[in-house]
Write an enzyme that holds these catalytic residues in place. Structure first.
Site, PDB file in Angstrom:
ATOM      1  N   LYS A 142       5.014   2.768   3.605  1.00 60.17           N
ATOM      2  CA  LYS A 142       4.684   4.117   3.139  1.00 60.17           C
ATOM      3  C   LYS A 142       4.275   5.069   4.260  1.00 60.17           C
ATOM      4  O   LYS A 142       4.445   6.287   4.129  1.00 60.17           O
ATOM      5  CB  LYS A 142       3.579   4.056   2.086  1.00 60.17           C
ATOM      6  N   ASN A 151       5.949   7.759  -0.626  1.00 59.52           N
ATOM      7  CA  ASN A 151       6.434   6.654  -1.448  1.00 59.52           C
ATOM      8  C   ASN A 151       7.773   6.985  -2.117  1.00 59.52           C
ATOM      9  O   ASN A 151       8.279   6.183  -2.902  1.00 59.52           O
ATOM     10  CB  ASN A 151       5.406   6.268  -2.519  1.00 59.52           C
ATOM     11  N   GLY A 193      -2.759  -1.305 -12.796  1.00 56.59           N
ATOM     12  CA  GLY A 193      -1.969  -0.198 -12.255  1.00 56.59           C
ATOM     13  C   GLY A 193      -0.648   0.060 -12.942  1.00 56.59           C
ATOM     14  O   GLY A 193       0.180   0.814 -12.406  1.00 56.59           O
ATOM     15  N   GLY A 234      -9.631  -0.844   0.444  1.00 56.63           N
ATOM     16  CA  GLY A 234      -8.382  -0.758   1.185  1.00 56.63           C
ATOM     17  C   GLY A 234      -8.189   0.609   1.807  1.00 56.63           C
ATOM     18  O   GLY A 234      -8.822   1.594   1.398  1.00 56.63           O
TER      19      GLY A 234
END
Length: 495
Positions: A291, A312, A469, A353
């Protein structure tokens, strides 16, 4: 469809079950029980499809370990006593490149059994496919087949380039996970056919990359792929599993579009783009780990993607590519539905993250007014992302417990840790395995396979509200669909 059952009856049953999904069956005699091999001559009359007779040696990825004399005898018995009704004879026979028994070959040609002349490299690529294929054609009657194990996506790209130059009937197959596009898009390599295996016996051909008749027909609509088909896809590595093909291909069906979306596994971005240029891919979803790296290769990047620092979605613009970020849109829409609010005022947020997905999520949290701390194993990456939005940051280890407790109102897990796990928490599957949930936290994990990730499982057991998600994936996919096609995904034409 390759048949690898132990008995002729088992293979015949599968051929009939999948009759509407396939055109030809390949009888792998080498997989049959030894006593069953004596009666293979009967098989063409047992099934509705034309049959390829194959007795694959172990060196070529098969299971036949007997002598060449025994194998030649099996070929002879299977091809002998031709019936006047051609449907009761084998339609094709697969002879390896180095198998030249004139009596058997002459019998095949006399009985109108077309010869597939094959070469298999189970350990590496074949670079000169066209030259080698043409040299394998001793007569104009043969179909050369080359199957190989690619070392990189570049080997698959070369296969398409060489196949597109072939005017003669041929079969080119790239095996393994890297070779999946060669099966789905075999028409783009002018390949005579592609191979699948029934779900019931696909484990018999493990490692070479077969998919099932249902997947190639229902998910990828193989039979409708032609020169006019628009190709889209997703690039990433290792990209072992993705739900994106289901989302996009269902959208093309709903809108009546001649388009297909395929996984393209690529460790390196340049290899992926070269493949897309060769095959004519018009748009790509971009997932981990590309990405951020993909941005270097784009001629145009949307302002939002520039701000986020990750792309993305890319779309072909002439001879170049334009980049966008739909992760932010997908995350914000799904988060707002989950929380039933559009604001995060005074909410303390832990972002786990600092990769491409975390960049889009940090952007959204800032837009919604949240106060966040970025936790990451590499502290420098956490610091770089956090300072962009005035957030706090920390390393991700048991030493961060105090700070994690401070920002634990909403915990957002943005890494791939826990993906494809069995749901049980370990240091390898749960990025905050050291944290004990109190039951008041709200946990959002961008992973959706499994539906309940290890960190979600622990949180739910403590009484926390959790969300995976999947909705983020769907909503960001809808936005990608708009970039790819110009159509709103959810505005499906009525029947």
């Amino acid at each position: 469809m390759t048949l690898t059952g132990k008995t002729l009856a088992e293979d015949a049953e599968l051929a009939k079950k999948y009759a509407k999904k396939i055109d030809i069956v390949e009888l792998r005699v080498d997989c049959l029980d030894e006593d069953e091999q004596l009666y293979v001559r009967r098989f063409p009359a047992m099934v509705p499809q034309p049959v390829i007779l194959t007795i694959r040696r172990d060196v070529d990825g098969g299971k036949f370990i007997g002598s060449e004399f025994s194998r030649t005898t099996l070929f002879g018995n299977a091809l002998a006593f031709a019936k006047q009704d051609k449907s009761k004879n084998f339609a094709y026979v697969d002879f390896e490149e180095d198998f030249h028994i004139s009596g058997i070959q002459d019998a095949a040609m006399a009985f109108n059994v077309r010869i597939i002349r094959s070469f298999h490299n189970m350990t590496g690529p074949v670079s000169n496919l066209r030259e080698r294929a043409l040299s394998m054609m001793k007569t104009g009657y043969e179909i050369p087949k080359i199957a190989f194990m690619p070392d990189s996506l570049s080997d698959v790209t070369n296969m398409f380039a060489e196949g597109q130059q072939m005017e003669q009937d041929h079969i080119f197959v790239a095996m393994g996970n890297l070779g999946l596009p060669s099966r789905i898009l075999s028409a783009k390599a002018n390949s005579y056919l592609t191979f699948v295996s029934p779900e019931e016996t696909i484990s018999n051909v493990g490692g070479i990359g077969h998919i099932t008749p249902n997947i190639i027909n229902d998910l990828y609509r193989f039979r409708s792929i032609d020169e006019q088909t628009d190709i889209f896809g997703i690039i990433g590595w290792p990209l072992l599993k993705t739900n994106s093909p289901e989302i996009h291909n269902q959208g093309y069906i709903g809108h009546g579009m001649n388009a297909v979306y395929v996984p393209i596994r690529a460790p390196q971005v340049p290899d992926a783009l070269n493949f897309c240029n060769q095959v004519g891919v018009k748009g790509l979803s971009v997932t981990v780990p590309h990405k951020e790296d993909i941005m270097y290769y784009l001629s145009d990047i949307s302002p939002e993607a520039k701000t986020i620092g990750a792309v993305n979605t890319i779309v072909r613009k002439g001879n170049s590519w334009a980049g966008y970020n739909t992760d932010a849109y997908g995350f914000q829409r799904s988060l707002e539905e989950f929380l039933e609010t559009t604001k995060l005022k005074k909410q303390k947020v832990a972002i786990i993250g600092a990769g491409g997905a975390a960049r889009a999520i940090a952007y959204v949290i800032k837009q919604m007014g949240g106060k966040a701390c970025v936790f990451n194993r590499t502290l420098a990456s956490a610091k770089e992302l956090a300072e962009k939005y005035g957030f706090d940051y920390s390393d991700l280890s048991p030493k961060c417990l105090d700070k994690l407790n401070t920002y634990s109102g909403l915990i957002i897990q943005t890494t791939s840790v826990g993906m494809n796990s069995d749901g049980n928490s370990t240091p390898e599957t749960d990025p905050i395995y050291f944290y004990n949930f109190k039951g008041t936290e709200i946990v959002y994990d961008i992973v959706y396979t499994p539906a309940v990730t290890p960190v979600m499982k622990r949180a739910a057991q403590a009484g926390c509200r959790t969300c995976n998600g999947l909705k983020m994936l769907q909503y960001q996919g809808y936005k990608q669909f708009k970039y790819f096609t110009g159509e709103d995904y959810e505005n499906v034409k009525s029947e």
